[in-house]
Write a protein that holds these residues in place. Sequence first.
Motif, PDB file in Angstrom:
ATOM      1  N   GLU A   1      19.567  24.822  -6.296  1.00  0.00           N
ATOM      2  CA  GLU A   1      19.103  24.933  -4.910  1.00  0.00           C
ATOM      3  C   GLU A   1      19.942  25.944  -4.131  1.00  0.00           C
ATOM      4  O   GLU A   1      19.400  26.755  -3.374  1.00  0.00           O
ATOM      5  CB  GLU A   1      19.129  23.562  -4.238  1.00  0.00           C
ATOM      6  CG  GLU A   1      18.048  22.623  -4.764  1.00  0.00           C
ATOM      7  CD  GLU A   1      18.158  21.219  -4.197  1.00  0.00           C
ATOM      8  OE1 GLU A   1      19.012  20.970  -3.317  1.00  0.00           O
ATOM      9  OE2 GLU A   1      17.369  20.366  -4.648  1.00  0.00           O
ATOM     10  N   ALA A   2      21.251  25.909  -4.322  1.00  0.00           N
ATOM     11  CA  ALA A   2      22.129  26.867  -3.636  1.00  0.00           C
ATOM     12  C   ALA A   2      21.860  28.289  -4.120  1.00  0.00           C
ATOM     13  O   ALA A   2      21.822  29.239  -3.313  1.00  0.00           O
ATOM     14  CB  ALA A   2      23.593  26.493  -3.852  1.00  0.00           C
ATOM     15  N   ALA A   3      21.657  28.457  -5.422  1.00  0.00           N
ATOM     16  CA  ALA A   3      21.366  29.782  -5.969  1.00  0.00           C
ATOM     17  C   ALA A   3      20.029  30.299  -5.446  1.00  0.00           C
ATOM     18  O   ALA A   3      19.897  31.488  -5.133  1.00  0.00           O
ATOM     19  CB  ALA A   3      21.358  29.729  -7.496  1.00  0.00           C
ATOM     20  N   THR A   4      19.050  29.419  -5.334  1.00  0.00           N
ATOM     21  CA  THR A   4      17.750  29.810  -4.799  1.00  0.00           C
ATOM     22  C   THR A   4      17.890  30.279  -3.360  1.00  0.00           C
ATOM     23  O   THR A   4      17.313  31.296  -2.961  1.00  0.00           O
ATOM     24  CB  THR A   4      16.750  28.638  -4.889  1.00  0.00           C
ATOM     25  OG1 THR A   4      16.642  28.236  -6.262  1.00  0.00           O
ATOM     26  CG2 THR A   4      15.390  29.026  -4.363  1.00  0.00           C
ATOM     27  N   ASP A   5      18.660  29.545  -2.563  1.00  0.00           N
ATOM     28  CA  ASP A   5      18.900  29.972  -1.179  1.00  0.00           C
ATOM     29  C   ASP A   5      19.585  31.335  -1.141  1.00  0.00           C
ATOM     30  O   ASP A   5      19.258  32.191  -0.309  1.00  0.00           O
ATOM     31  CB  ASP A   5      19.760  28.940  -0.434  1.00  0.00           C
ATOM     32  CG  ASP A   5      18.997  27.657  -0.144  1.00  0.00           C
ATOM     33  OD1 ASP A   5      17.746  27.694  -0.168  1.00  0.00           O
ATOM     34  OD2 ASP A   5      19.657  26.626   0.088  1.00  0.00           O
ATOM     35  N   THR A   6      20.526  31.557  -2.042  1.00  0.00           N
ATOM     36  CA  THR A   6      21.216  32.851  -2.106  1.00  0.00           C
ATOM     37  C   THR A   6      20.236  33.968  -2.442  1.00  0.00           C
ATOM     38  O   THR A   6      20.270  35.037  -1.821  1.00  0.00           O
ATOM     39  CB  THR A   6      22.343  32.804  -3.171  1.00  0.00           C
ATOM     40  OG1 THR A   6      23.265  31.779  -2.814  1.00  0.00           O
ATOM     41  CG2 THR A   6      23.062  34.137  -3.266  1.00  0.00           C
ATOM     42  N   LEU A   7      19.352  33.710  -3.414  1.00  0.00           N
ATOM     43  CA  LEU A   7      18.361  34.730  -3.769  1.00  0.00           C
ATOM     44  C   LEU A   7      17.401  35.001  -2.618  1.00  0.00           C
ATOM     45  O   LEU A   7      17.017  36.144  -2.377  1.00  0.00           O
ATOM     46  CB  LEU A   7      17.583  34.303  -5.013  1.00  0.00           C
ATOM     47  CG  LEU A   7      18.315  34.443  -6.338  1.00  0.00           C
ATOM     48  CD1 LEU A   7      17.485  33.864  -7.468  1.00  0.00           C
ATOM     49  CD2 LEU A   7      18.649  35.901  -6.612  1.00  0.00           C
ATOM     50  N   LEU A   8      17.010  33.942  -1.918  1.00  0.00           N
ATOM     51  CA  LEU A   8      16.117  34.138  -0.770  1.00  0.00           C
ATOM     52  C   LEU A   8      16.812  34.919   0.331  1.00  0.00           C
ATOM     53  O   LEU A   8      16.183  35.680   1.057  1.00  0.00           O
ATOM     54  CB  LEU A   8      15.597  32.794  -0.256  1.00  0.00           C
ATOM     55  CG  LEU A   8      14.585  32.112  -1.174  1.00  0.00           C
ATOM     56  CD1 LEU A   8      14.229  30.736  -0.653  1.00  0.00           C
ATOM     57  CD2 LEU A   8      13.344  32.966  -1.347  1.00  0.00           C
ATOM     58  N   ASP A   9      18.124  34.718   0.467  1.00  0.00           N
ATOM     59  CA  ASP A   9      18.877  35.533   1.417  1.00  0.00           C
ATOM     60  C   ASP A   9      18.923  36.985   0.961  1.00  0.00           C
ATOM     61  O   ASP A   9      18.938  37.905   1.771  1.00  0.00           O
ATOM     62  CB  ASP A   9      20.313  35.012   1.571  1.00  0.00           C
ATOM     63  CG  ASP A   9      20.369  33.700   2.330  1.00  0.00           C
ATOM     64  OD1 ASP A   9      19.373  33.379   3.020  1.00  0.00           O
ATOM     65  OD2 ASP A   9      21.388  32.996   2.208  1.00  0.00           O
ATOM     66  N   TYR A  10      18.988  37.186  -0.350  1.00  0.00           N
ATOM     67  CA  TYR A  10      19.071  38.542  -0.906  1.00  0.00           C
ATOM     68  C   TYR A  10      17.767  39.314  -0.684  1.00  0.00           C
ATOM     69  O   TYR A  10      17.773  40.469  -0.317  1.00  0.00           O
ATOM     70  CB  TYR A  10      19.397  38.482  -2.396  1.00  0.00           C
ATOM     71  CG  TYR A  10      19.311  39.838  -3.047  1.00  0.00           C
ATOM     72  CD1 TYR A  10      20.327  40.774  -2.880  1.00  0.00           C
ATOM     73  CD2 TYR A  10      18.196  40.194  -3.781  1.00  0.00           C
ATOM     74  CE1 TYR A  10      20.239  42.026  -3.447  1.00  0.00           C
ATOM     75  CE2 TYR A  10      18.100  41.440  -4.356  1.00  0.00           C
ATOM     76  CZ  TYR A  10      19.124  42.352  -4.189  1.00  0.00           C
ATOM     77  OH  TYR A  10      19.027  43.597  -4.746  1.00  0.00           O
ATOM     78  N   CYS A  11      16.665  38.674  -0.935  1.00  0.00           N
ATOM     79  CA  CYS A  11      15.391  39.385  -0.777  1.00  0.00           C
ATOM     80  C   CYS A  11      14.359  38.464  -0.159  1.00  0.00           C
ATOM     81  O   CYS A  11      14.474  37.249  -0.227  1.00  0.00           O
ATOM     82  CB  CYS A  11      14.903  39.917  -2.124  1.00  0.00           C
ATOM     83  SG  CYS A  11      14.690  38.672  -3.382  1.00  0.00           S
ATOM     84  N   GLU A  12      13.380  39.054   0.446  1.00  0.00           N
ATOM     85  CA  GLU A  12      12.341  38.284   1.106  1.00  0.00           C
ATOM     86  C   GLU A  12      11.447  37.621   0.072  1.00  0.00           C
ATOM     87  O   GLU A  12      11.315  38.081  -1.056  1.00  0.00           O
ATOM     88  CB  GLU A  12      11.513  39.200   2.000  1.00  0.00           C
ATOM     89  CG  GLU A  12      12.302  39.804   3.121  1.00  0.00           C
ATOM     90  CD  GLU A  12      11.458  40.726   3.972  1.00  0.00           C
ATOM     91  OE1 GLU A  12      10.240  40.533   4.023  1.00  0.00           O
ATOM     92  OE2 GLU A  12      12.033  41.634   4.568  1.00  0.00           O
TER      93      GLU A  12
END
Length: 160
Positions: free
Chosen positions: A20-31
């Motif tokens: 979940e944290a990694a997913t949030d990080t990826l969503l922060d990285y790209c739209e």
Amino acid sequence: MEDEEPPEFDWDHMTTEEIEAATDTLLDYCERDTLDFMRFQKLIPHYASVFIQSFYKQDRNNVEILSKEDSNAILNYLEYGFEIDLDNLQNFKNNLSIVEFSTGNYPFGGLERFIMALRAFDLIPLECFDGFSASRLNWTSAFEYNSTPLPDKKQGVFRR
């Protein structure tokens, strides 16, 4: 931020919380639309993508390339918007098959999008039964066809 490489994660060895944290990080990285576009590129074979893009240009008289938003709409349509359920697939000799399907709702929106989706994946509809009557499809171009009624038939055929 566009020039940065996306973060990498060891997805196979992560806990649910770490995922979940990694997913949030990826969503922060790209739209999210970028992720959907990447999913489109991964799931849709190149030949189908080329066909869909060509149909998109022809259908909308559009000269632009397929955008990230368009690819997301196409994925949503392929996943959720067919308005049909596949009931049966019968394969015969000479690369002929029968696809049996039923509509999921009324009023049914027609077969045009379904026929073009089949065509995008190199499945060429030759006959079609729309629930009331069967027709022979005579292709005049990659995206256009004429239909001829077949009053004695009760199903359609496609060629691969």
